[in-house]
Design a protein around this motif. Sequence first.
Motif, PDB file in Angstrom:
ATOM      1  N   GLY A  13      55.447  17.768  18.889  1.00 35.55           N
ATOM      2  CA  GLY A  13      56.317  16.710  18.397  1.00 35.55           C
ATOM      3  C   GLY A  13      57.296  16.263  19.471  1.00 35.55           C
ATOM      4  O   GLY A  13      57.494  16.952  20.475  1.00 35.55           O
ATOM      5  N   PRO A  14      57.911  15.123  19.254  1.00 36.02           N
ATOM      6  CA  PRO A  14      58.882  14.618  20.222  1.00 36.02           C
ATOM      7  C   PRO A  14      60.039  15.607  20.423  1.00 36.02           C
ATOM      8  O   PRO A  14      60.464  16.272  19.475  1.00 36.02           O
ATOM      9  N   ASN A  15      60.495  15.703  21.647  1.00 36.17           N
ATOM     10  CA  ASN A  15      61.624  16.570  21.973  1.00 36.17           C
ATOM     11  C   ASN A  15      62.326  15.979  23.190  1.00 36.17           C
ATOM     12  O   ASN A  15      61.847  16.123  24.313  1.00 36.17           O
ATOM     13  N   PRO A  16      63.451  15.322  22.966  1.00 35.80           N
ATOM     14  CA  PRO A  16      64.143  14.700  24.107  1.00 35.80           C
ATOM     15  C   PRO A  16      64.654  15.705  25.131  1.00 35.80           C
ATOM     16  O   PRO A  16      64.946  15.330  26.266  1.00 35.80           O
ATOM     17  N   ALA A  17      64.739  16.977  24.758  1.00 35.05           N
ATOM     18  CA  ALA A  17      65.206  18.008  25.694  1.00 35.05           C
ATOM     19  C   ALA A  17      64.044  18.700  26.407  1.00 35.05           C
ATOM     20  O   ALA A  17      64.260  19.648  27.160  1.00 35.05           O
ATOM     21  N   ARG A  18      62.812  18.219  26.189  1.00 32.54           N
ATOM     22  CA  ARG A  18      61.640  18.872  26.791  1.00 32.54           C
ATOM     23  C   ARG A  18      61.631  18.693  28.302  1.00 32.54           C
ATOM     24  O   ARG A  18      61.942  17.631  28.836  1.00 32.54           O
ATOM     25  N   VAL A  19      61.253  19.767  28.989  1.00 30.39           N
ATOM     26  CA  VAL A  19      61.053  19.769  30.442  1.00 30.39           C
ATOM     27  C   VAL A  19      59.713  20.439  30.714  1.00 30.39           C
ATOM     28  O   VAL A  19      59.085  20.982  29.801  1.00 30.39           O
ATOM     29  N   VAL A  20      59.300  20.410  31.953  1.00 30.45           N
ATOM     30  CA  VAL A  20      58.100  21.136  32.339  1.00 30.45           C
ATOM     31  C   VAL A  20      58.452  22.100  33.465  1.00 30.45           C
ATOM     32  O   VAL A  20      59.147  21.735  34.412  1.00 30.45           O
ATOM     33  N   ILE A  21      57.998  23.317  33.314  1.00 28.08           N
ATOM     34  CA  ILE A  21      58.056  24.292  34.403  1.00 28.08           C
ATOM     35  C   ILE A  21      56.722  24.166  35.134  1.00 28.08           C
ATOM     36  O   ILE A  21      55.664  24.382  34.550  1.00 28.08           O
ATOM     37  N   GLU A  22      56.794  23.762  36.401  1.00 28.52           N
ATOM     38  CA  GLU A  22      55.594  23.622  37.216  1.00 28.52           C
ATOM     39  C   GLU A  22      55.532  24.791  38.187  1.00 28.52           C
ATOM     40  O   GLU A  22      56.496  25.053  38.904  1.00 28.52           O
ATOM     41  N   ILE A  23      54.402  25.460  38.171  1.00 26.58           N
ATOM     42  CA  ILE A  23      54.215  26.637  39.016  1.00 26.58           C
ATOM     43  C   ILE A  23      53.199  26.301  40.105  1.00 26.58           C
ATOM     44  O   ILE A  23      52.039  25.988  39.807  1.00 26.58           O
ATOM     45  N   GLU A  24      53.653  26.340  41.348  1.00 26.10           N
ATOM     46  CA  GLU A  24      52.734  26.182  42.485  1.00 26.10           C
ATOM     47  C   GLU A  24      52.029  27.520  42.661  1.00 26.10           C
ATOM     48  O   GLU A  24      52.621  28.489  43.138  1.00 26.10           O
ATOM     49  N   VAL A  25      50.777  27.553  42.273  1.00 24.73           N
ATOM     50  CA  VAL A  25      50.029  28.815  42.240  1.00 24.73           C
ATOM     51  C   VAL A  25      49.722  29.282  43.655  1.00 24.73           C
ATOM     52  O   VAL A  25      49.142  28.549  44.457  1.00 24.73           O
ATOM     53  N   GLU A  26      50.122  30.515  43.938  1.00 25.95           N
ATOM     54  CA  GLU A  26      49.871  31.136  45.243  1.00 25.95           C
ATOM     55  C   GLU A  26      48.815  32.229  45.155  1.00 25.95           C
ATOM     56  O   GLU A  26      48.192  32.572  46.156  1.00 25.95           O
ATOM     57  N   ARG A  27      48.642  32.780  43.967  1.00 29.58           N
ATOM     58  CA  ARG A  27      47.686  33.887  43.800  1.00 29.58           C
ATOM     59  C   ARG A  27      47.094  33.819  42.401  1.00 29.58           C
ATOM     60  O   ARG A  27      47.817  33.611  41.435  1.00 29.58           O
ATOM     61  N   ALA A  28      45.794  33.993  42.317  1.00 28.40           N
ATOM     62  CA  ALA A  28      45.094  34.041  41.038  1.00 28.40           C
ATOM     63  C   ALA A  28      44.347  35.362  40.972  1.00 28.40           C
ATOM     64  O   ALA A  28      43.596  35.717  41.883  1.00 28.40           O
ATOM     65  N   LEU A  29      44.561  36.071  39.891  1.00 36.00           N
ATOM     66  CA  LEU A  29      43.931  37.370  39.684  1.00 36.00           C
ATOM     67  C   LEU A  29      43.198  37.377  38.350  1.00 36.00           C
ATOM     68  O   LEU A  29      43.485  36.568  37.484  1.00 36.00           O
ATOM     69  N   GLY A  30      42.308  38.305  38.174  1.00 36.03           N
ATOM     70  CA  GLY A  30      41.698  38.489  36.873  1.00 36.03           C
ATOM     71  C   GLY A  30      40.200  38.589  36.920  1.00 36.03           C
ATOM     72  O   GLY A  30      39.579  38.538  37.974  1.00 36.03           O
ATOM     73  N   ASN A  31      39.652  38.712  35.729  1.00 37.77           N
ATOM     74  CA  ASN A  31      38.208  38.808  35.582  1.00 37.77           C
ATOM     75  C   ASN A  31      37.713  37.859  34.515  1.00 37.77           C
ATOM     76  O   ASN A  31      36.657  38.061  33.942  1.00 37.77           O
ATOM     77  N   GLY A  32      38.556  36.846  34.211  1.00 38.00           N
ATOM     78  CA  GLY A  32      38.213  35.862  33.158  1.00 38.00           C
ATOM     79  C   GLY A  32      36.953  35.154  33.485  1.00 38.00           C
ATOM     80  O   GLY A  32      36.271  34.577  32.769  1.00 38.00           O
TER      81      GLY A  32
END
Length: 130
Positions: free
Chosen positions: A111-130
Amino acid sequence: MANHSEQYLAFWRERHLCTLTTLRPDGSPHVVPVGVTYDAEAGLARVITNGTSAKVRHVRAAGAEGARVAVCQVDGRRWATLEGRARVSTEPERVAEAVRRYAERYERTPGPNPARVVIEIEVERALGNG
């Protein structure tokens, strides 16, 4: 970023609740549930949130260089973690793009949220077995 397998990228497109880990001023971890989208081409993970949240305060406290953070998801034995530098954006077009990607992954438009922001993460490392 190194090339990811299609299996790994598909895992980041599936609907999964994730966690975001930021650091408090005293260095202790703050871990909260979030929705995350991953744009491997741009090397960006995105989290939409309210601009007054603790996670936003932690990221902003790191200054212009960005805060060291991690986002993680798990499904049974499959798991994936993205680590990198996070910054907060209030730019309407960046927030709108994050909302669009969230709606695509989580199959619901927030829904609309005038206080919404975005946290943007510049990915430096990816781990996992997905």
